[in-house]
Design an enzyme around this catalytic site. Structure first.
Site, PDB file in Angstrom:
ATOM      1  N   GLU A 155       0.832  -1.208   0.000  1.00 41.61           N
ATOM      2  CA  GLU A 155       0.000   0.000   0.000  1.00 41.61           C
ATOM      3  C   GLU A 155       0.863   1.252   0.000  1.00 41.61           C
ATOM      4  O   GLU A 155       0.444   2.306  -0.454  1.00 41.61           O
ATOM      5  CB  GLU A 155      -0.935   0.010   1.214  1.00 41.61           C
ATOM      6  CG  GLU A 155      -2.103  -0.949   1.126  1.00 41.61           C
ATOM      7  CD  GLU A 155      -3.180  -0.500   0.154  1.00 41.61           C
ATOM      8  OE1 GLU A 155      -2.853   0.052  -0.903  1.00 41.61           O
ATOM      9  OE2 GLU A 155      -4.364  -0.724   0.451  1.00 41.61           O
TER      10      GLU A 155
ATOM     11  N   THR B 231      -5.168   8.716  -3.069  1.00 45.67           N
ATOM     12  CA  THR B 231      -5.399   8.333  -1.670  1.00 45.67           C
ATOM     13  C   THR B 231      -4.711   9.320  -0.731  1.00 45.67           C
ATOM     14  O   THR B 231      -5.299   9.728   0.280  1.00 45.67           O
ATOM     15  CB  THR B 231      -4.930   6.883  -1.412  1.00 45.67           C
ATOM     16  OG1 THR B 231      -5.642   6.041  -2.325  1.00 45.67           O
ATOM     17  CG2 THR B 231      -5.245   6.433   0.003  1.00 45.67           C
TER      18      THR B 231
HETATM   19  N1  HSE Z   1      -8.896   3.486   4.826  1.00 50.81           N
HETATM   20  C1  HSE Z   1      -8.278   4.052   3.663  1.00 50.81           C
HETATM   21  C2  HSE Z   1      -8.767   5.473   3.472  1.00 50.81           C
HETATM   22  C3  HSE Z   1      -8.615   3.213   2.468  1.00 50.81           C
HETATM   23  O1  HSE Z   1      -9.970   5.675   3.565  1.00 50.81           O
HETATM   24  O2  HSE Z   1      -7.951   6.357   3.236  1.00 50.81           O
HETATM   25  C4  HSE Z   1      -8.013   3.728   1.192  1.00 50.81           C
HETATM   26  O3  HSE Z   1      -6.946   2.983   0.789  1.00 50.81           O
END
Ligand code: HSE
Length: 305
Positions: free
Chosen positions: A126, A181
């Site tokens: 990630e 993200t």
């Molecule tokens: N939990 C993470 C977010 C998931 O909401 O940023 C995205 O990869």
């Protein structure tokens, strides 16, 4: 020992409303397929998808690199990646590749690692795409079903979802900004009100109870997030209308899927899921945005083919 392994890993939705970075659910909507093969030297990525070919910048490549380092594997490796999970839309695309890579590496070198260790390695992937390590999507993609992620120390709790749980996902046709993200984590509040924390926590607790009791209505009614969703919704055109439409059409709950921009409606076997999808499409249309909808069930997770 085999010389190549093929693995497929599903899409997933993270957060499920109140469980930011904690809850994940594997979705039987899309799959990434990865083939890991021994070769002469180095780690090479082969793909026809537009994803980074440098191992450190590729979520599967980084996992393989880290695992090779950890287990002192000298063999070269070829990683063939076939992306099925749309990248950058909040459907756990990088997590699917990372989970598949961890499982493929484990199988190729007969490591017999436990689930927690595999999730730990997959989480490293990630970092290549999201910029930070979080385990919600990778844990769901790897183990399937509904997962709760505890950190420091890492501990994953998996619960089998109720059989009648159905999900309607709407993926808006938007141009995804680079490092999406990171951007969508950047808009989140650094501090929150205690009363907001109490409300989110109560819904997160109720959602866990809903999965334990196999109660789809309880799960749906717990998809309420007053912390992350309000901070991110401006990034999704027509969000308020899409949500209102989905709930009016009978969705039991509705929220952003992961870091977005996809949205997800929770429903049961008895819901009119086509009506919910049409309602979400109309909501996006009101903001001059097209979307693709998909109706799916939870997935069983990563499998070796
Ligand atoms: N939990 C993470 C977010 C998931 O909401 O940023 C995205 O990869």
């Amino acid at each position: 020992m085999v010389s190549k392994v093929i693995v497929k890993s599903p899409s997933s939705t993270a957060n499920l409303g109140p469980g930011f970075d904690v809850f994940g659910l594997a979705l039987d909507a899309y799959y990434d397929k990865i083939q890991l093969e021994k070769s002469n030297n180095g780690i090479k990525i082969q793909t026809s998808d537009s994803i980074p070919l440098v191992p450190e910048k590729n979520s599967a490549g980084l996992v393989v690199k880290e695992m090779a380092k950890k287990f002192k594997i000298k063999s070269g490796l070829v990683l063939k990646i076939n992306k099925g999970v749309p990248a950058g839309f909040g459907m756990g695309s990088s997590a699917a590749s990372a989970a598949a890579a961890a499982v493929a590496f484990d199988a190729l070198f007969d490591l017999n690692l436990d689930a927690k260790t595999l999730v730990e390695f997959a989480g490293m992937g990630e970092k290549a795409s999201a910029g930070s390590i979080h385990y919600d999507n990778v844990a769901a993609a790897l183990l399937g079903g509904f997962v709760i992620v505890r950190t420091n120390p890492l501990n994953i709790i998996r619960i089998e979802p109720p059989k009648d749980l159905v999900l309607c996902v709407a993926i808006p046709k938007l141009v995804i900004p680079p490092k999406k993200t990171q951007v969508s984590r950047g808009v989140l509040p650094k501090q929150i009100k205690l009363s907001d924390h109490v409300r989110n926590l109560s819904n997160a607790a109720a959602m866990t109870a809903g999965f334990m009791k196999q109660d789809t209505l309880m799960i749906g009614s717990s998809v309420r997030d007053i912390i992350v969703e309000p901070a991110r919704q401006h990034m999704i055109p027509g969000f308020i209308q899409v949500k209102e439409n989905a709930l009016r059409a009978g969705a039991l709950g509705f929220t952003i899927s992961g870091a977005g921009p996809s949205v997800i409606a929770f429903a049961s076997k008895t819901s009119n899921v086509k009506k919910i999808c049409t309602a979400m499409e109309a909501g996006f249309k009101s903001a001059k945005t097209k979307c693709q909808t998909v109706i799916c069930k939870p997935s069983k997770g990563t499998i070796i083919l």
